[in-house]
Design an enzyme around this catalytic site. Structure first.
Site: not given
Ligand code: TYM
Length: 327
Positions: A111, A192, A195
């Site tokens: 990022k 990956k 969004k």
């Molecule tokens: P974020 O918002 O990027 O994504 C949310 C969840 O979706 C999963 N994910 C995917 N899984 C499979 N294939 C993909 N292409 C894909 N893109 C996203 C991510 O692995 C995630 O599980 N840091 C986290 C948010 C967060 C969080 C937490 C998660 C904040 N605090 C505490 C767990 C526990 C994030 O940016 O997810």
């Protein structure tokens, strides 16, 4: 009862990757665990956000949680910022985190790459994520593959705290699905599905009209062969589509291969589009009902209230263990 915590950022449209990698498992786990599922707005602002868009996307994400099947009478659904203890414990854990550990985070490297000014929030993002998890002493954290490194840091911080101040935190386990933990872009299977990709053809949003979903899948990149076979090293595009099929139809990868033995990519993609639309269309129907009813605000308020109670207990314990004068 064992506890689950997870979160999704409201930083754009939720994708099929978010659904398969995370949301779908949230729904599954709510029957066996005490679950807390948040829309992580504090994390979203680690990169610049337009306020009006952030507000809309936050409401959208919360409504999608419920539309996907999370039952607010079973699991707490809430905004991360509504439970202040996340930020408070986040600060404490930041003081326990080493710069070197944060510098090694691949998400931070990705990022911040090529950027001239990088917000400090983006750097300490993983300490706040650790607080999200540890503030409930969560046992299990359902996430996609890309969050694994953050989970490892969370475990290290829990061990570190326990070592310095006395056994307190549960060491959380990641819950990463065997199939579907990393759904790839439709236009480039080395990336990956995300969004934040500027090409909307590269991802399926959970709110895409069915006609767009069909179009995106029909245009998805494939190799020049014709075998519908799962082989990520040599056939990454088709393997990704097989994974999506398997997860949306709830059948194994081997079963998908069997179904399409001797069939052409065109026929496979056509069926895949219907399988995906079959999952997304009813979800969108529920989503519209939830948005129209305005019920999401009550759901969020109740979720935050229940979650705050748990989080406050942890925060007070931790403050006491650190030597703070507590209220
Ligand atoms: P974020 O918002 O990027 O994504 C949310 C969840 O979706 C999963 N994910 C995917 N899984 C499979 N294939 C993909 N292409 C894909 N893109 C996203 C991510 O692995 C995630 O599980 N840091 C986290 C948010 C967060 C969080 C937490 C998660 C904040 N605090 C505490 C767990 C526990 C994030 O940016 O997810």
């Amino acid at each position: 009862m064992k506890k689950v915590l997870s979160g999704i950022q409201p930083s754009g449209k939720l994708t099929l990757g978010n659904y398969i990698g995370a949301l779908k498992n949230f729904v599954k786990l709510q029957h066996e665990y005490l679950c807390n599922f948040m829309v992580v707005d504090l994390h979203a602002i680690t990169v610049p956000q337009d306020p009006a868009a952030l507000r809309e996307q936050s409401e959208e994400a919360a409504a999608l949680f419920v539309a996907a099947g999370i039952d607010p009478s079973k699991a707490n659904v809430y905004m991360q910022s509504h439970v202040r203890q996340h930020a408070q414990l986040g600060w404490i854990l930041t003081t326990l985190t080493n710069m070197g550990e944060l510098e090694r985070m691949t998400q931070f490297k990705d990022k911040s790459e090529g950027k001239e000014s990088i917000g400090a929030g983006l750097f300490v993002y993983p300490s706040l994520m650790a607080a999200d998890i540890l503030v409930y002493n969560a046992d299990l954290v359902p996430v996609g593959e890309d969050q694994k490194q953050h989970l490892e840091l969370t475990r290290d911080l829990a061990h570190r705290f326990n070592h310095r101040y006395g056994e307190y935190f549960t060491i959380p386990e990641p819950y990463i699905p065997e199939v579907g933990a990393r759904i790839m872009s439709l236009d480039d299977a080395s990336k990956k599905m995300s969004k934040s990709n500027p090409n909307p053809g590269s991802y399926i949003s959970l709110l895409d009209p069915p006609a767009d979903i069909r179009k995106k899948i029909s245009r998805a990149t494939t190799d020049s062969g014709s075998e519908v076979r799962f082989d990520p090293a040599n056939k990454p595009e088709i393997s990704n589509l097989i994974t999506i099929y398997s997860q949306c139809a709830e059948i194994s990868v081997a079963e998908v291969e069997r179904l399409y033995e001797g069939k052409m990519y065109g026929a496979f993609k056509k069926d895949l589009a219907e399988v995906v639309v079959g999952v997304i269309e009813p979800l969108q129907q529920r989503y519209r009902e939830i948005r129209e009813s305005g019920e999401i605000f009550d759901i969020l308020a109740q979720g935050a209230e229940r979650a705050s109670e748990m989080a406050e207990q942890t925060l007070v314990d931790v403050q006491r263990m650190l030597g703070f004068i507590t209220k």
